[in-house]
Design a protein around this motif. Structure first.
Motif, PDB file in Angstrom:
ATOM      1  N   ASN A  53      -5.928   1.297  -5.287  1.00 57.17           N
ATOM      2  CA  ASN A  53      -4.011   1.122  -4.600  1.00 57.17           C
ATOM      3  C   ASN A  53      -4.650   0.086  -3.812  1.00 57.17           C
ATOM      4  N   ASP A  57       2.308   0.891  -1.139  1.00 55.72           N
ATOM      5  CA  ASP A  57       3.427   1.432  -1.081  1.00 55.72           C
ATOM      6  C   ASP A  57       1.967   3.422  -1.973  1.00 55.72           C
ATOM      7  N   VAL A  58       2.391   4.229  -1.945  1.00 53.14           N
ATOM      8  CA  VAL A  58       1.946   5.582  -2.209  1.00 53.14           C
ATOM      9  C   VAL A  58       1.780   5.283  -4.235  1.00 53.14           C
ATOM     10  N   ASP A  93      -1.955  11.880  -4.904  1.00 53.90           N
ATOM     11  CA  ASP A  93      -1.725  10.674  -3.862  1.00 53.90           C
ATOM     12  C   ASP A  93      -2.563   9.764  -3.706  1.00 53.90           C
ATOM     13  N   TYR A  95      -3.217   6.688  -1.927  1.00 52.39           N
ATOM     14  CA  TYR A  95      -2.520   5.793  -0.822  1.00 52.39           C
ATOM     15  C   TYR A  95      -3.295   4.464  -0.152  1.00 52.39           C
TER      16      TYR A  95
END
Length: 178
Positions: A53, A57-58, A93, A95
């Protein structure tokens, strides 16, 4: 999908800005919890799928056995996918500035492992991301696939995509041992 990625390349997602994925670490390896009876007589290999990522945003990511397709050999036969020994990414999730990696095990005929195609379709934030393909082979970087089988195949299918990827990988590896 216009061209496959070479194993180890990162692929950016257009529909999920900042999210990228790669298939890497393709190598022969025995599974940690023992061989599946259905893979008797087949050679095991493993590979990794890493999701990164780079956005602010997550992302909620999901990668399990139904989102992975593995084909081996010149005819693109399906490999045995050992879901019992594989470690997936399920409802994680992710991050910003973080990575998550799945370690996956499969098996196939030893003679066909010099050409492996792995297709991934990641699910991010409950939406299906675009499907991408990585091509590689076990032993190509070590010059093991430069035998008569590859020469015969390349002579018969000079313009095939798999041939182009194999030639690229051999070129990147440089000359084999003398």
């Amino acid at each position: 999908m216009h061209q496959p990625n070479v194993t180890g390349d990162w692929q950016e997602y257009d529909d999920h800005a900042g999210l990228r994925v790669r298939v890497h670490g393709l190598e022969k390896a025995e599974p940690p919890r023992g061989r599946d009876d259905a893979a008797e007589g087949l050679a095991y290999f493993r590979f990794r799928v890493t999701v990164e990522n780079r956005a602010s945003d997550v992302f909620g990511i999901h990668l399990e056995d139904g989102q992975i397709d593995i084909r081996i050999g010149a005819d693109g036969e399906s490999a045995f996918f050992d879901w019992r020994n594989s470690q997936f990414i399920e409802g994680f999730d992710l991050y910003p500035l973080r990575r998550a990696t799945a370690v996956l095990y499969a098996a196939g005929a030893d003679a066909s492992l010099n050409q492996v195609d792995i297709q991934i379709q990641l699910k991010a934030d409950e939406e299906w991301a675009e499907r991408y393909l990585w091509s590689g082979g076990i032993g190509l970087h070590e010059g093991e696939a430069e035998g008569a089988d590859v020469a015969a195949r390349t002579g018969a299918a000079v313009e095939s995509l798999a041939c182009q990827v194999s030639n690229f990988l051999r070129g990147e590896a440089g000359p084999g041992p003398a």
